[in-house]
Motif scaffolding. Structure first.
Motif, PDB file in Angstrom:
ATOM      1  N   GLN A 418       1.376  -1.028  -0.108  1.00 38.78           N
ATOM      2  CA  GLN A 418      -0.005   0.330  -0.289  1.00 38.78           C
ATOM      3  C   GLN A 418       0.904   1.224   0.112  1.00 38.78           C
ATOM      4  OE1 GLN A 418      -3.557   0.414  -0.493  1.00 38.78           O
ATOM      5  NE2 GLN A 418      -3.073   1.859  -0.500  1.00 38.78           N
ATOM      6  N   ASP A 419       1.921   1.274   0.360  1.00 38.63           N
ATOM      7  CA  ASP A 419       2.154   2.241   1.054  1.00 38.63           C
ATOM      8  C   ASP A 419       3.682   2.302  -0.503  1.00 38.63           C
ATOM      9  OD1 ASP A 419       2.092   2.693   3.383  1.00 38.63           O
ATOM     10  OD2 ASP A 419       3.576   1.623   4.273  1.00 38.63           O
ATOM     11  N   ARG A 420       3.771   1.362  -1.060  1.00 34.68           N
ATOM     12  CA  ARG A 420       4.472   1.551  -2.524  1.00 34.68           C
ATOM     13  C   ARG A 420       3.667   2.218  -3.726  1.00 34.68           C
ATOM     14  NH1 ARG A 420       6.539  -3.755  -2.957  1.00 34.68           N
ATOM     15  NH2 ARG A 420       4.507  -4.259  -3.415  1.00 34.68           N
ATOM     16  N   ARG A 421       2.492   2.017  -3.440  1.00 37.30           N
ATOM     17  CA  ARG A 421       1.062   2.985  -3.950  1.00 37.30           C
ATOM     18  C   ARG A 421       0.613   3.997  -3.809  1.00 37.30           C
ATOM     19  NH1 ARG A 421      -1.163  -2.622  -4.112  1.00 37.30           N
ATOM     20  NH2 ARG A 421      -2.047  -1.773  -2.619  1.00 37.30           N
ATOM     21  N   LYS A 425       2.408   7.155  -6.297  1.00 36.40           N
ATOM     22  CA  LYS A 425       0.830   7.661  -6.948  1.00 36.40           C
ATOM     23  C   LYS A 425       1.661   9.313  -6.699  1.00 36.40           C
ATOM     24  CE  LYS A 425      -3.877   8.820  -6.990  1.00 36.40           C
ATOM     25  NZ  LYS A 425      -3.709   9.240  -8.483  1.00 36.40           N
ATOM     26  N   LEU A 426       2.326  10.179  -5.972  1.00 37.16           N
ATOM     27  CA  LEU A 426       2.591  10.788  -5.308  1.00 37.16           C
ATOM     28  C   LEU A 426       3.435  11.538  -6.919  1.00 37.16           C
ATOM     29  CD1 LEU A 426       2.789  11.134  -1.449  1.00 37.16           C
ATOM     30  CD2 LEU A 426       1.261  12.712  -3.016  1.00 37.16           C
ATOM     31  N   MET A 427       4.752  10.008  -7.070  1.00 40.63           N
ATOM     32  CA  MET A 427       5.463  10.621  -7.755  1.00 40.63           C
ATOM     33  C   MET A 427       4.607  10.933  -9.000  1.00 40.63           C
ATOM     34  SD  MET A 427       8.727   8.091  -6.863  1.00 40.63           S
ATOM     35  CE  MET A 427       9.953   8.327  -7.478  1.00 40.63           C
ATOM     36  N   VAL A 428       4.061   9.806  -9.737  1.00 38.98           N
ATOM     37  CA  VAL A 428       3.510  10.777 -10.951  1.00 38.98           C
ATOM     38  C   VAL A 428       2.971  11.461 -11.121  1.00 38.98           C
ATOM     39  CG1 VAL A 428       1.774   9.072 -12.567  1.00 38.98           C
ATOM     40  CG2 VAL A 428       3.895   7.911 -10.886  1.00 38.98           C
ATOM     41  N   ASP A 429       2.065  11.653 -10.379  1.00 39.26           N
ATOM     42  CA  ASP A 429       1.118  12.646 -10.527  1.00 39.26           C
ATOM     43  C   ASP A 429       1.994  13.986 -10.051  1.00 39.26           C
ATOM     44  OD1 ASP A 429      -0.717  11.186 -11.183  1.00 39.26           O
ATOM     45  OD2 ASP A 429      -1.636  11.081  -8.839  1.00 39.26           O
ATOM     46  N   GLU A 430       2.267  14.351  -9.417  1.00 42.55           N
ATOM     47  CA  GLU A 430       3.046  15.342  -8.731  1.00 42.55           C
ATOM     48  C   GLU A 430       4.623  15.642  -9.430  1.00 42.55           C
ATOM     49  OE1 GLU A 430       2.287  16.253  -4.289  1.00 42.55           O
ATOM     50  OE2 GLU A 430       0.698  15.276  -4.693  1.00 42.55           O
ATOM     51  N   GLY A 431       5.008  14.452 -10.036  1.00 40.87           N
ATOM     52  CA  GLY A 431       5.977  14.475 -10.148  1.00 40.87           C
ATOM     53  C   GLY A 431       7.301  14.567  -8.779  1.00 40.87           C
ATOM     54  N   ASP A 433      10.139  13.000  -6.669  1.00 43.21           N
ATOM     55  CA  ASP A 433      12.004  12.176  -6.657  1.00 43.21           C
ATOM     56  C   ASP A 433      10.620  10.901  -5.060  1.00 43.21           C
ATOM     57  OD1 ASP A 433      12.631  13.598  -3.619  1.00 43.21           O
ATOM     58  OD2 ASP A 433      14.296  14.463  -4.863  1.00 43.21           O
ATOM     59  N   LEU A 434      11.757  10.256  -5.212  1.00 47.29           N
ATOM     60  CA  LEU A 434      11.508   9.186  -4.252  1.00 47.29           C
ATOM     61  C   LEU A 434      11.370   9.940  -2.884  1.00 47.29           C
ATOM     62  CD1 LEU A 434      10.761   6.107  -3.340  1.00 47.29           C
ATOM     63  CD2 LEU A 434      13.360   5.663  -3.842  1.00 47.29           C
ATOM     64  N   ALA A 435      12.536  10.445  -2.450  1.00 50.04           N
ATOM     65  CA  ALA A 435      12.696  10.949  -0.816  1.00 50.04           C
ATOM     66  C   ALA A 435      11.080  11.577  -0.655  1.00 50.04           C
ATOM     67  CB  ALA A 435      14.312  11.211  -0.930  1.00 50.04           C
ATOM     68  N   ALA A 436      10.930  12.707  -1.371  1.00 44.10           N
ATOM     69  CA  ALA A 436      10.295  14.116  -1.115  1.00 44.10           C
ATOM     70  C   ALA A 436       8.256  12.994  -1.587  1.00 44.10           C
ATOM     71  CB  ALA A 436       9.793  14.658  -2.537  1.00 44.10           C
ATOM     72  N   ALA A 437       8.557  11.620  -2.000  1.00 44.57           N
ATOM     73  CA  ALA A 437       7.281  11.365  -1.904  1.00 44.57           C
ATOM     74  C   ALA A 437       7.097  10.880  -0.526  1.00 44.57           C
ATOM     75  CB  ALA A 437       7.125  10.237  -2.903  1.00 44.57           C
ATOM     76  N   LYS A 438       8.131   9.898  -0.235  1.00 45.65           N
ATOM     77  CA  LYS A 438       8.463   9.224   1.388  1.00 45.65           C
ATOM     78  C   LYS A 438       6.917  10.249   2.454  1.00 45.65           C
ATOM     79  CE  LYS A 438      11.462   5.246   0.311  1.00 45.65           C
ATOM     80  NZ  LYS A 438      12.871   5.067   0.773  1.00 45.65           N
ATOM     81  N   VAL A 439       8.216  11.517   2.726  1.00 45.39           N
ATOM     82  CA  VAL A 439       7.762  12.834   3.227  1.00 45.39           C
ATOM     83  C   VAL A 439       6.865  12.367   3.061  1.00 45.39           C
ATOM     84  CG1 VAL A 439       8.615  14.965   4.335  1.00 45.39           C
ATOM     85  CG2 VAL A 439      10.447  13.712   3.392  1.00 45.39           C
TER      86      VAL A 439
END
Length: 507
Positions: A418-421, A425-431, A433-439
């Motif tokens: 679920q966290d992976r999805r 989604k944040l990376m795809v929709d908002e552009g 990067d991985l670190a920012a999307a995790k935060v």
């Protein structure tokens, strides 16, 4: 329960070729133009106009024929590669010349085959069967009649834009025995011709059309079998037209086979037999789910074929064959086998991936090589990429997440599904990067020592769960796992379970 008869199916598939202009003139070959605007004296059959063959159409047809494993113009008594054009004479309102330039006795390709999957459960296995191809020949398309379907007796309109469009007719042997096999055959043809750049095969636009030739074989048993030696009775052949979708093909075949059996049972005089009745043409009424007899089918003699006097014969050269083979690239059936052997995919995974087209396969291969794990690449694409493409209504070539970035995400992103999805989604929709999307998703990085400490603390916080686990209630440990997961979002469930098991042994 199995039906008391065998269905026998042969398909005639008509495919419009991806050329800029028509087969014998310079008019645009383009769908959706205003009616009767893509016409000229040649395709309208005006007196004195002469056809000139479209070389690109022939090259595309040759490419398709080789992909169908056809012999290229190997006719007894003729030079290798020799093929000619013929006039097929008949009157239709949408055929202004009253004849169609086609091919009759010396088609440019013949005697081929196409392998399809006939497994009962195609999702689990691949069981191949070769469907024979009688011939694949070039011809010009007719126009289109637009009928008044209101039932009020209005006029029929004629649009001649399609007249003269290059058409490849692929005629199969009657080797298919079920609607499912017929649909599998059509699926494979559509995928293959799209992949090799021959046609877009858009059924709703008419660039792929299909007629189904259907009859049934009813087993002969008992006294009649002993006396006559016949194994079956064959019913008369019916050609079903107006099939506008693969679903319609399946429904029409099923209906017609059942109708044949009912007619066979009513026939007490043995007249409802192949060879005793003329071949019939029937239209498919999709709304009512029935076939409607239209006419008895013409024989070849009725078309009064003769060599087309305005076009010279063509001799296919070895250089042309080599060029066509080079242009084909990897065919779907070859690609599926390679994906299984090279990346360890199941037959079903390879089938799904190949069906999505070459750009998606290329994306997958980049990811698989970066991960060193083909199955993981296929699973993550199925979980994440395919749903995203569907939601965004995009092709893989438009997707903002390239294969290298996706491979890095799979390697270093969250392990919890679920966290992976959420992060993806944040990376795809908002552009991001991985670190920012995790935060943004609230996922904290946890090192192994800290996670083990969290497990120990959760065990200390839940003495009852520990006691229940020790008394044989294995599910009790999930309370401990849940507490750790809640406090450490983004951590793999499998990792936490393993640590809990290790620490519970020590208690």
């Amino acid at each position: 329960m199995a039906e008391p008869y065998k269905i026998v199916i042969g398909l005639e598939v008509h495919v419009q070729l991806l050329t800029k202009t028509k087969l014998f003139c310079g008019c645009l070959n383009k769908f959706g133009l205003p009616p009767n605007t893509a016409t000229c004296p040649v395709c309208l059959g005006m007196p004195g106009s002469l056809p000139v063959m479209n070389e690109q159409a022939f090259k595309l047809a040759l490419r398709a024929a080789l992909a169908l494993n056809c012999q290229i113009a190997r006719h007894p008594g003729q030079a290798p590669g020799f093929t000619k054009w013929d006039r097929k004479n008949y009157y239709y309102p949408d055929l202004p010349k009253n004849y169609q330039i086609s091919q009759y006795d010396l088609p440019f390709s013949h005697d081929g085959w196409l392998e399809i999957n006939i497994a009962k459960d195609p999702k689990k296995e691949f069981v191949g069967r070769k469907i024979g191809i009688i011939r694949a020949h070039l011809e010009e398309d007719a126009g289109k009649n637009l009928h008044d379907e209101s039932g009020k007796g209005g006029d029929t309109l004629v649009d001649l834009n399609r007249t003269g469009t290059p058409l490849l007719e692929i005629v199969s042997h009657p080797d298919m025995t079920s609607p499912e096999e017929a649909i599998a055959y059509l699926d494979e043809i559509r995928l293959m011709l799209r992949e090799i750049g021959v046609s877009d095969c858009e059924m709703q636009e008419g660039s792929l059309r299909c007629d189904a030739n259907v009859n049934i074989h009813v087993p002969v048993i008992g006294k009649e079998h002993a006396e006559t030696g016949k194994d079956y009775h064959a019913t008369p052949l019916v050609e079903i037209k107006n099939l506008n979708s693969f679903r319609a093909v399946g429904r029409a075949i099923t209906y017609e086979a059942k109708r044949h059996y009912e007619e066979y049972k009513k026939d007490t005089e043995g007249k409802f037999r192949f060879g005793k009745m003329l071949k019939t043409t029937a239209g498919w009424d999709d709304a009512r789910g029935v076939t409607v007899v239209q006419r008895h089918k013409e024989d070849a003699a009725d078309y009064r074929y003769f060599p087309e006097p305005d076009l010279v014969p063509v001799v296919v050269t070895e250089a042309q064959l080599a060029e066509a083979r080079a242009a084909m690239g990897e065919l779907p059936q070859e690609q599926r086998k390679r994906l299984v052997s090279q990346y360890g995919l199941s037959s079903y995974d390879a089938q799904v991936l190949t069906a999505k087209g070459r750009p998606t396969v290329a994306y997958f291969e980049t990811v698989a090589k970066a991960l060193g794990d083909g199955k993981a690449a296929a699973n993550r694409m199925s979980d994440l990429v395919y749903p995203a493409l569907t939601e965004r209504k995009e092709e893989i070539t438009e997707f903002p997440f390239d294969a290298a970035t996706f491979a890095d995400f799979v390697k270093n992103g969250p392990t919890n599904s679920q966290d992976r999805r959420d992060v993806f989604k944040l990376m795809v929709d908002e552009g991001l990067d991985l670190a920012a999307a995790k935060v943004k998703a609230g996922i904290k990085e946890v090192n192994a020592d800290a996670l083990r400490d969290a497990v120990k603390q959760a065990i200390a916080n839940n003495p009852k769960a520990v006691a229940d686990f020790k008394s044989g209630k294995d599910a009790a440990k999930m309370k401990i796992v849940g507490e750790v997961m809640k406090a450490n979002k983004g951590v793999s469930n499998e990792l936490v379970r393993g640590l809990v098991d290790e620490e519970l042994v020590k208690v």
